[in-house]
Design a protein around this motif. Structure first.
Motif, PDB file in Angstrom:
ATOM      1  N   VAL A 111       0.800  -1.146   0.043  1.00 14.59           N
ATOM      2  CA  VAL A 111      -0.056   0.156  -0.061  1.00 14.59           C
ATOM      3  C   VAL A 111       0.897   1.262  -0.025  1.00 14.59           C
ATOM      4  N   ASN A 112       0.921   1.960  -1.150  1.00 17.52           N
ATOM      5  CA  ASN A 112       1.813   3.034  -1.235  1.00 17.52           C
ATOM      6  C   ASN A 112       3.318   2.845  -0.956  1.00 17.52           C
ATOM      7  N   GLY A 113       3.574   1.351  -1.343  1.00 21.01           N
ATOM      8  CA  GLY A 113       5.186   0.828  -1.111  1.00 21.01           C
ATOM      9  C   GLY A 113       5.170   0.329   0.240  1.00 21.01           C
ATOM     10  N   THR A 114       4.048   0.271   1.050  1.00 23.25           N
ATOM     11  CA  THR A 114       4.158  -0.312   2.401  1.00 23.25           C
ATOM     12  C   THR A 114       4.024  -1.831   2.224  1.00 23.25           C
ATOM     13  N   ALA A 115       4.616  -2.706   2.581  1.00 20.21           N
ATOM     14  CA  ALA A 115       4.112  -4.245   2.566  1.00 20.21           C
ATOM     15  C   ALA A 115       2.898  -4.802   3.614  1.00 20.21           C
ATOM     16  N   ALA A 116       2.094  -5.374   3.137  1.00 14.98           N
ATOM     17  CA  ALA A 116       0.943  -5.413   4.270  1.00 14.98           C
ATOM     18  C   ALA A 116       0.193  -6.776   3.530  1.00 14.98           C
ATOM     19  N   ALA A 117      -0.456  -7.573   4.508  1.00 13.70           N
ATOM     20  CA  ALA A 117      -1.044  -8.849   4.165  1.00 13.70           C
ATOM     21  C   ALA A 117      -2.718  -8.656   4.198  1.00 13.70           C
ATOM     22  N   ALA A 134      -2.327   2.346   8.069  1.00 17.86           N
ATOM     23  CA  ALA A 134      -2.501   3.508   7.638  1.00 17.86           C
ATOM     24  C   ALA A 134      -1.338   4.590   7.976  1.00 17.86           C
ATOM     25  N   ASP A 135      -0.951   4.419   9.436  1.00 15.74           N
ATOM     26  CA  ASP A 135       0.113   5.173   9.692  1.00 15.74           C
ATOM     27  C   ASP A 135       1.372   5.059   8.944  1.00 15.74           C
ATOM     28  N   GLU A 136       1.802   3.773   8.525  1.00 14.85           N
ATOM     29  CA  GLU A 136       2.925   3.523   8.063  1.00 14.85           C
ATOM     30  C   GLU A 136       2.909   3.781   6.553  1.00 14.85           C
ATOM     31  N   ALA A 137       1.764   3.614   5.926  1.00  8.46           N
ATOM     32  CA  ALA A 137       1.694   4.034   4.510  1.00  8.46           C
ATOM     33  C   ALA A 137       1.232   5.410   4.210  1.00  8.46           C
ATOM     34  N   GLY A 138       1.126   6.210   5.185  1.00 12.99           N
ATOM     35  CA  GLY A 138       0.642   7.783   5.079  1.00 12.99           C
ATOM     36  C   GLY A 138      -0.545   7.928   4.602  1.00 12.99           C
ATOM     37  N   LEU A 139      -1.459   6.968   4.903  1.00 15.93           N
ATOM     38  CA  LEU A 139      -3.031   7.350   4.681  1.00 15.93           C
ATOM     39  C   LEU A 139      -3.566   8.149   5.691  1.00 15.93           C
ATOM     40  N   GLU A 140      -4.292   9.298   5.034  1.00 10.52           N
ATOM     41  CA  GLU A 140      -4.861  10.343   5.741  1.00 10.52           C
ATOM     42  C   GLU A 140      -6.342  10.090   5.697  1.00 10.52           C
ATOM     43  N   ASP A 165      -3.517   5.571  -2.849  1.00 10.79           N
ATOM     44  CA  ASP A 165      -3.148   5.723  -4.119  1.00 10.79           C
ATOM     45  C   ASP A 165      -2.512   4.641  -5.091  1.00 10.79           C
ATOM     46  N   ALA A 166      -1.964   3.664  -4.495  1.00  8.72           N
ATOM     47  CA  ALA A 166      -1.517   2.804  -5.152  1.00  8.72           C
ATOM     48  C   ALA A 166      -1.295   1.364  -4.166  1.00  8.72           C
ATOM     49  N   LEU A 167      -2.345   0.545  -4.485  1.00  7.58           N
ATOM     50  CA  LEU A 167      -2.312  -0.886  -3.889  1.00  7.58           C
ATOM     51  C   LEU A 167      -1.998  -1.843  -4.979  1.00  7.58           C
ATOM     52  N   ARG A 168      -0.881  -2.682  -4.622  1.00  8.69           N
ATOM     53  CA  ARG A 168      -0.333  -3.424  -5.620  1.00  8.69           C
ATOM     54  C   ARG A 168      -0.059  -4.840  -5.124  1.00  8.69           C
ATOM     55  N   VAL A 180     -11.499   2.127   4.100  1.00  7.98           N
ATOM     56  CA  VAL A 180     -11.877   2.815   5.539  1.00  7.98           C
ATOM     57  C   VAL A 180     -10.549   2.323   6.259  1.00  7.98           C
ATOM     58  N   ILE A 181     -10.212   3.428   7.297  1.00 12.58           N
ATOM     59  CA  ILE A 181      -9.237   3.180   8.286  1.00 12.58           C
ATOM     60  C   ILE A 181      -9.976   2.499   9.438  1.00 12.58           C
ATOM     61  N   ALA A 182      -9.878   1.283   9.577  1.00 11.83           N
ATOM     62  CA  ALA A 182     -10.812   0.610  10.651  1.00 11.83           C
ATOM     63  C   ALA A 182     -10.127   0.568  11.849  1.00 11.83           C
TER      64      ALA A 182
END
Length: 220
Positions: A111-117, A134-140, A165-168, A180-182
């Motif tokens: 997510v925006n370059g941050t790895a996540a499962a 959200a904090d690590e990927a800079g999601l506001e 912005d980018a989920l890959r 949503v930031i849950a």
């Protein structure tokens, strides 16, 4: 429950055993421990070594199971999301995701370059990210956005809308994705139908989730 029903249930369990590596390892460790106890009566050193090895193996299996289960419990912030996840692959324009030992499909993404499962949930309308991600990927939270209400294991809670912005993952790339930031879901992240509906197709064949994007990207 009659004999036929009992036999059918037992047959289903037996057929499922080879599909679960952890279950097979548990059965082998238990049998090994029992064998070690028997052998120890005649060959004490060999028997004790076998029994001890199997006990350690059982303890390791228990730790793995606890870490996997912790993905779903927000009270346990010790989850290792990638632990025990089978490797997703890209083949013939498709991203193929094997069923995980816990019975769910998990996608390894960025997510925006941050790895996540991410847990794939076809019952979820929106994609959801945890507060730590959200904090690590800079999601506001979206400016002026109205919080939405979502259901969690702890009841209905308010969650802020955001934009990814980018989920890959695999050969899939999604931009400008609503999410949503849950809160109160620990480190669990969820891919919902708003992402799956962007794909050319998705389906489940056997124990494999197959995702086909409109415009396949180079494998992530």
């Amino acid at each position: 429950m009659d004999v036929q029903t009992t036999w059918q249930a037992a047959s289903e369990i037996i057929r499922e055993i080879p599909r679960s590596g952890l279950l097979v390892a548990t059965v082998l460790a238990v049998l090994g421990s029992m064998l070690g106890t028997v052998v120890a009566r005649r060959y004490s050193r060999v028997g004790r070594t076998l029994a001890t090895t199997c006990t350690v193996a059982l303890a390791a299996i228990l730790v793995v199971v606890m870490l996997q289960v912790s993905r779903f419990d927000p009270r346990l912030d010790i989850a290792v999301p990638e632990l025990g996840l089978p490797q997703q692959t890209v083949s013939g324009g498709e991203t193929r995701v094997p069923l995980a030992p816990d019975g769910h499909f998990w996608i390894q993404a960025t997510v925006n370059g941050t790895a996540a499962a991410f847990l794939v949930d076809t019952g979820a309308t929106l994609t959801a990210v945890s507060v730590p991600l959200a904090d690590e990927a800079g999601l506001e939270p979206r400016t002026g956005g109205v919080p939405v209400r979502i259901s969690t294991a702890n009841g209905v809670v308010s969650a802020d809308l955001t934009t990814i912005d980018a989920l890959r993952f695999g050969n899939v790339k999604a931009g400008g994705l609503d999410a949503v930031i849950a809160p109160n879901i620990g480190r669990t992240n969820v891919i919902g139908m708003n992402l799956l509906s962007r794909l050319a197709s998705w389906r489940v064949e056997g124990n494999t989730l197959i995702l086909v994007p409109h415009n396949p990207q180079p494998a992530a």
